[in-house]
Design an enzyme around this catalytic site. Structure first.
Site, short mmCIF file in Angstrom:
data_model
loop_
_atom_site.label_atom_id
_atom_site.label_comp_id
_atom_site.label_asym_id
_atom_site.label_seq_id
_atom_site.Cartn_x
_atom_site.Cartn_y
_atom_site.Cartn_z
N HIS A 1 -9.38 1.40 4.62
CA HIS A 1 -8.14 1.57 5.38
C HIS A 1 -8.39 2.52 6.56
CE1 HIS A 1 -4.05 2.60 6.44
NE2 HIS A 1 -3.69 1.50 5.81
N GLY B 1 2.92 -1.11 4.20
CA GLY B 1 3.01 0.32 3.90
C GLY B 1 4.44 0.71 3.59
N GLY B 2 5.12 1.27 4.57
CA GLY B 2 6.47 1.82 4.39
C GLY B 2 7.43 0.90 3.64
N SER C 1 3.47 -2.14 10.21
CA SER C 1 4.92 -2.23 10.42
C SER C 1 5.49 -3.61 10.09
CB SER C 1 5.29 -1.83 11.86
OG SER C 1 4.89 -0.51 12.12
N ASN D 1 0.88 -1.17 0.00
CA ASN D 1 0.00 0.00 0.00
C ASN D 1 0.92 1.21 0.00
OD1 ASN D 1 -1.77 2.05 0.41
ND2 ASN D 1 -2.46 1.41 2.44
N TRP D 2 1.07 1.79 -1.16
CA TRP D 2 2.00 2.92 -1.29
C TRP D 2 1.47 4.19 -0.62
CZ3 TRP D 2 4.15 3.13 -7.02
CH2 TRP D 2 4.84 1.93 -7.29
N LYS D 3 0.19 4.20 -0.28
CA LYS D 3 -0.44 5.40 0.29
C LYS D 3 -0.19 6.60 -0.66
CE LYS D 3 -0.13 3.19 4.74
NZ LYS D 3 -0.03 3.28 6.17
N GLU E 1 -6.75 4.87 7.67
CA GLU E 1 -6.48 6.27 7.36
C GLU E 1 -7.67 6.90 6.66
OE1 GLU E 1 -2.78 5.53 5.40
OE2 GLU E 1 -1.89 4.98 7.32
N GLU F 1 -5.40 -4.79 10.36
CA GLU F 1 -4.37 -3.78 10.58
C GLU F 1 -4.65 -3.02 11.88
OE1 GLU F 1 -2.32 -2.61 6.64
OE2 GLU F 1 -3.99 -1.26 6.97
N GLY G 1 2.60 2.32 10.72
CA GLY G 1 3.55 3.42 10.57
C GLY G 1 4.26 3.80 11.87
P1 13P Z 1 3.13 0.37 7.58
O1 13P Z 1 3.61 -0.93 7.00
O2 13P Z 1 3.88 1.56 7.09
O3 13P Z 1 3.02 0.31 9.07
O4 13P Z 1 1.64 0.58 7.02
C1 13P Z 1 0.74 -0.46 7.12
C2 13P Z 1 -0.46 -0.11 6.36
O5 13P Z 1 -1.20 0.78 6.74
C3 13P Z 1 -0.73 -0.84 5.11
O6 13P Z 1 -2.00 -0.58 4.65
#
Ligand code: 13P
Length: 255
Positions: free
Chosen positions: A98, A237-238, A216, A13-15, A100, A170, A176
């Site tokens: 998600h 994510g990251g 994470s 998930n590149w956000k 977010e 999640e 994050g």
């Molecule tokens: P991180 O891997 O950066 O914690 O993000 C997880 C996430 O929200 C994937 O959708």
């Protein structure tokens, strides 16, 4: 059905990261690293990167996801993208609900369900995210909260629909933050989600469902998390922005 019979899926998930030219670079670096993956590999890219992502992944084993879609087919919904716009652009998956989006963009259980049903109807596969906050975990309401999220997200879906649904657990406190859930914490909730789905549908549907962990997940902790019986993949994510790290997670899921 046991874990090894379920589809293992690693999705990035590149956000809100990577312009189209940056996406091109990242995808070109990533493709050779994951070409022999023994699991499904997905990159969830911003809308503006879809064209380049679809073009570059054509003929490869990497699938493209969007990070949201609206529930209407078209209309006066400024700033939104419809499921059909995504399918015509060559997108196969969509990430929905998600935390977010729930937190910053007023997404609710109801709108997540509407978006998911519309996405499925248009032929998209959906990755539906659920997860509790730190406060909810501390209050001991993780299962009731996540269970309600799952039930609401799947409302009105048939067992057939569930073949195109992935659930991503999640925990918000792990996203994050570098604070990963322990293997046991993550597996416990994923197992619980499977039980909820078994109750809503049947054992067979629940056993076939791919459930991911996200929060994470990285090259170092992926193998442990992915070895757990009810964790069938990851939503990353990251680490999905770093080709070598993402490839290492894909490798861990391919074992
Ligand atoms: P991180 O891997 O950066 O914690 O993000 C997880 C996430 O929200 C994937 O959708």
């Amino acid at each position: 059905m046991k874990k090894d019979k379920r589809a293992a899926i690693i999705a990035g998930n590149w956000k809100m990261n990577k312009t189209a030219s940056e996406a091109k670079e990242l995808i070109c670096d990533l493709l050779p690293l994951v070409k022999d993956a023994g699991c499904t590999v997905i990159i969830g890219v911003p809308f503006t990167d879809i064209a380049v992502a679809v073009e570059l992944t054509k003929g490869s084993n990497v699938h493209v996801a969007a990070q949201n879609c609206h529930f209407e087919d078209h209309g006066a919904f400024t700033g939104e993208i419809s499921p059909r716009m995504l399918t015509e652009a060559g997108v196969e998956y969509v990430i929905l609900g998600h935390s977010e989006r729930r937190q910053y963009f007023a997404e609710t259980d109801e709108t997540v369900n509407k978006r998911a049903r519309a996405a499925l109807a248009a032929g998209l596969k959906t990755i539906i995210c659920v997860g509790e906050s730190l406060q909810q975990r501390e209050d001991g309401v993780t299962e009731s909260f996540v269970g309600a999220q799952v039930e609401a997200a799947l409302a009105g879906m048939t067992a057939e629909d569930l073949k195109n649904v992935v659930i991503a657990y999640e925990p918000i406190w792990a996203i994050g933050t570098g604070k990963t859930a322990t293997n046991e914490q993550a597996a416990e909730v994923c197992e619980f989600i499977r039980k909820v789905v078994a109750k809503l549908y049947c054992e067979e549907v629940a056993e076939a469902l791919t459930i991911q962990y996200g929060g994470s997940m990285n090259a170092g902790n992926a193998e442990g998390l992915l070895s757990m019986e009810d964790i069938d993949g990851g939503l990353i994510g990251g680490a999905s922005l770093k080709p070598n790290d993402f490839a290492a997670i894909v490798a861990a899921a391919s074992k």
